[in-house]
Design a protein around this motif. Structure first.
Motif, PDB file in Angstrom:
ATOM      1  N   LEU A 134      49.662 -40.888 -88.463  1.00  0.00           N
ATOM      2  CA  LEU A 134      50.025 -42.350 -89.025  1.00  0.00           C
ATOM      3  C   LEU A 134      51.330 -42.572 -89.642  1.00  0.00           C
ATOM      4  CD1 LEU A 134      46.769 -44.042 -90.137  1.00  0.00           C
ATOM      5  CD2 LEU A 134      47.872 -44.790 -88.259  1.00  0.00           C
ATOM      6  N   ASP A 135      51.494 -41.263 -90.402  1.00  0.00           N
ATOM      7  CA  ASP A 135      52.751 -41.274 -91.072  1.00  0.00           C
ATOM      8  C   ASP A 135      53.975 -41.013 -90.180  1.00  0.00           C
ATOM      9  OD1 ASP A 135      51.474 -41.625 -93.603  1.00  0.00           O
ATOM     10  OD2 ASP A 135      51.414 -39.468 -93.924  1.00  0.00           O
ATOM     11  N   LEU A 136      53.710 -40.773 -88.922  1.00  0.00           N
ATOM     12  CA  LEU A 136      54.740 -40.359 -87.905  1.00  0.00           C
ATOM     13  C   LEU A 136      55.201 -41.954 -87.602  1.00  0.00           C
ATOM     14  CD1 LEU A 136      53.410 -37.886 -85.595  1.00  0.00           C
ATOM     15  CD2 LEU A 136      54.943 -37.611 -87.417  1.00  0.00           C
ATOM     16  N   PHE A 137      54.542 -43.064 -87.768  1.00  0.00           N
ATOM     17  CA  PHE A 137      54.823 -44.308 -87.311  1.00  0.00           C
ATOM     18  C   PHE A 137      55.748 -44.982 -88.327  1.00  0.00           C
ATOM     19  CE2 PHE A 137      51.592 -43.601 -84.425  1.00  0.00           C
ATOM     20  CZ  PHE A 137      51.653 -44.266 -83.167  1.00  0.00           C
ATOM     21  N   GLU A 191      40.525 -45.281 -90.018  1.00  0.00           N
ATOM     22  CA  GLU A 191      39.520 -44.915 -91.169  1.00  0.00           C
ATOM     23  C   GLU A 191      38.113 -44.994 -90.661  1.00  0.00           C
ATOM     24  OE1 GLU A 191      40.337 -48.557 -93.412  1.00  0.00           O
ATOM     25  OE2 GLU A 191      42.117 -47.886 -94.164  1.00  0.00           O
ATOM     26  N   ARG A 192      37.910 -45.716 -89.252  1.00  0.00           N
ATOM     27  CA  ARG A 192      36.644 -45.861 -88.503  1.00  0.00           C
ATOM     28  C   ARG A 192      36.254 -44.340 -87.968  1.00  0.00           C
ATOM     29  NH1 ARG A 192      35.067 -45.457 -83.676  1.00  0.00           N
ATOM     30  NH2 ARG A 192      36.932 -45.622 -82.556  1.00  0.00           N
ATOM     31  N   LEU A 193      37.463 -43.505 -87.473  1.00  0.00           N
ATOM     32  CA  LEU A 193      37.061 -42.360 -87.078  1.00  0.00           C
ATOM     33  C   LEU A 193      36.801 -41.323 -88.194  1.00  0.00           C
ATOM     34  CD1 LEU A 193      39.995 -42.241 -84.533  1.00  0.00           C
ATOM     35  CD2 LEU A 193      37.479 -42.009 -84.011  1.00  0.00           C
ATOM     36  N   LEU A 225      50.655 -50.973 -86.808  1.00  0.00           N
ATOM     37  CA  LEU A 225      49.999 -50.261 -87.948  1.00  0.00           C
ATOM     38  C   LEU A 225      48.863 -50.372 -88.514  1.00  0.00           C
ATOM     39  CD1 LEU A 225      50.902 -47.427 -88.710  1.00  0.00           C
ATOM     40  CD2 LEU A 225      52.532 -48.173 -90.692  1.00  0.00           C
ATOM     41  N   LEU A 226      48.617 -51.483 -88.742  1.00  0.00           N
ATOM     42  CA  LEU A 226      47.370 -52.100 -89.535  1.00  0.00           C
ATOM     43  C   LEU A 226      45.929 -51.463 -88.321  1.00  0.00           C
ATOM     44  CD1 LEU A 226      45.740 -53.503 -91.741  1.00  0.00           C
ATOM     45  CD2 LEU A 226      46.358 -55.549 -90.650  1.00  0.00           C
ATOM     46  N   LEU A 227      46.081 -52.041 -87.353  1.00  0.00           N
ATOM     47  CA  LEU A 227      45.084 -51.846 -86.465  1.00  0.00           C
ATOM     48  C   LEU A 227      44.878 -50.357 -86.084  1.00  0.00           C
ATOM     49  CD1 LEU A 227      45.367 -54.412 -83.594  1.00  0.00           C
ATOM     50  CD2 LEU A 227      43.570 -54.091 -85.424  1.00  0.00           C
ATOM     51  N   LEU A 228      46.000 -49.475 -86.172  1.00  0.00           N
ATOM     52  CA  LEU A 228      45.891 -48.058 -86.024  1.00  0.00           C
ATOM     53  C   LEU A 228      45.138 -47.515 -87.283  1.00  0.00           C
ATOM     54  CD1 LEU A 228      49.590 -47.070 -84.582  1.00  0.00           C
ATOM     55  CD2 LEU A 228      47.174 -47.053 -83.181  1.00  0.00           C
ATOM     56  N   GLY A 281      55.924 -49.896 -86.080  1.00  0.00           N
ATOM     57  CA  GLY A 281      55.533 -49.193 -85.043  1.00  0.00           C
ATOM     58  C   GLY A 281      54.382 -50.002 -84.419  1.00  0.00           C
ATOM     59  N   ARG A 282      54.352 -49.440 -82.865  1.00  0.00           N
ATOM     60  CA  ARG A 282      53.215 -49.946 -82.071  1.00  0.00           C
ATOM     61  C   ARG A 282      52.750 -48.880 -81.102  1.00  0.00           C
ATOM     62  NH1 ARG A 282      53.928 -53.779 -84.934  1.00  0.00           N
ATOM     63  NH2 ARG A 282      54.193 -56.008 -84.406  1.00  0.00           N
ATOM     64  N   TYR A 283      51.507 -48.980 -80.858  1.00  0.00           N
ATOM     65  CA  TYR A 283      50.689 -48.120 -79.796  1.00  0.00           C
ATOM     66  C   TYR A 283      50.332 -48.896 -78.763  1.00  0.00           C
ATOM     67  CZ  TYR A 283      47.523 -44.589 -78.169  1.00  0.00           C
ATOM     68  OH  TYR A 283      46.903 -43.715 -77.465  1.00  0.00           O
ATOM     69  N   TRP A 284      50.780 -48.782 -77.484  1.00  0.00           N
ATOM     70  CA  TRP A 284      50.526 -49.553 -76.253  1.00  0.00           C
ATOM     71  C   TRP A 284      50.095 -48.801 -75.252  1.00  0.00           C
ATOM     72  CZ3 TRP A 284      54.847 -51.962 -73.015  1.00  0.00           C
ATOM     73  CH2 TRP A 284      54.321 -53.012 -71.957  1.00  0.00           C
ATOM     74  N   MET A 285      48.989 -49.501 -74.436  1.00  0.00           N
ATOM     75  CA  MET A 285      48.383 -48.832 -73.175  1.00  0.00           C
ATOM     76  C   MET A 285      48.335 -49.991 -72.406  1.00  0.00           C
ATOM     77  SD  MET A 285      44.915 -46.431 -72.887  1.00  0.00           S
ATOM     78  CE  MET A 285      45.389 -45.407 -74.030  1.00  0.00           C
ATOM     79  N   PRO A 286      49.291 -50.125 -71.342  1.00  0.00           N
ATOM     80  CA  PRO A 286      49.398 -51.197 -70.575  1.00  0.00           C
ATOM     81  C   PRO A 286      48.057 -51.197 -69.613  1.00  0.00           C
ATOM     82  CG  PRO A 286      51.270 -50.024 -70.294  1.00  0.00           C
ATOM     83  CD  PRO A 286      50.467 -49.310 -71.301  1.00  0.00           C
ATOM     84  N   LEU A 287      47.845 -52.437 -69.164  1.00  0.00           N
ATOM     85  CA  LEU A 287      46.691 -52.455 -68.318  1.00  0.00           C
ATOM     86  C   LEU A 287      47.141 -52.825 -66.600  1.00  0.00           C
ATOM     87  CD1 LEU A 287      43.632 -53.127 -67.611  1.00  0.00           C
ATOM     88  CD2 LEU A 287      44.093 -55.412 -67.936  1.00  0.00           C
ATOM     89  N   GLU A 288      48.464 -52.800 -66.618  1.00  0.00           N
ATOM     90  CA  GLU A 288      48.909 -52.833 -65.108  1.00  0.00           C
ATOM     91  C   GLU A 288      50.228 -51.852 -65.034  1.00  0.00           C
ATOM     92  OE1 GLU A 288      50.074 -56.923 -64.178  1.00  0.00           O
ATOM     93  OE2 GLU A 288      48.082 -57.628 -64.766  1.00  0.00           O
TER      94      GLU A 288
END
Length: 158
Positions: free
Chosen positions: A27-30, A66-68, A58-61, A34-41
């Protein structure tokens, strides 16, 4: 000074952090934006107005990390594990004056939990910015070869 080797080392290090479940260091690399994106198309251009498999700030990451890492996350007993097999990153842009860099990396990603094994192939694009002497991820885009296939739960990060 950021060089092409600095960029490729950064990408290999990021994959190592994910494979060894060093979530907070990852996470500290972001970058804060920053955003993490996985397109659907295929060749999708807009993560906001078009649906995506994932588009996380970053909040969602942090929530996912935390869940993991949580002891009471029963869906992670046993814990998921992953392995990234990367081709050499291709440097797409290297503007040292502006501190902006982009790389594209072909990969095979394996995720396992218990007796389940999932394998994905695709390309990871990293938009990086220089902050001080370090690189930070402004956008990590993960394009899957089989983006239109039905997926189970992708637990970790590609």
């Amino acid at each position: 000074m950021i060089t092409e080797k600095t960029i490729t080392d950064f990408i290999y290090r990021e994959a190592e952090l994910l494979d060894t479940m060093q979530w907070q260091v990852w996470l500290d690399l972001f970058h804060p934006e920053g955003r993490y994106w996985m397109p659907l198309e295929w060749q999708q251009q807009d993560p906001v107005l078009q649906p995506s498999l994932m588009y996380e700030d970053l909040l969602l990451l942090k929530v996912r990390v935390e869940r993991l890492a949580g002891e009471r996350t029963f869906s992670q007993k046993p814990k998921s594990r992953c392995h990234h097999l990367l081709q050499a990153p291709q440097i797409v842009a290297c503007d040292t004056a502006a501190g902006v860099f982009r790389a594209r990396t072909s990969y095979i990603y394996t995720e396992t939990r218990g007796d389940m094994l999932e394998r994905y192939s695709g390309w990871a694009s990293h938009d990086l910015v220089q902050v001080g002497d370090a690189l930070k991820i402004k956008l990590k885009r993960v394009d899957l070869v089989n983006f239109d296939a039905p997926f189970g739960n992708i637990q970790l990060f590609m």
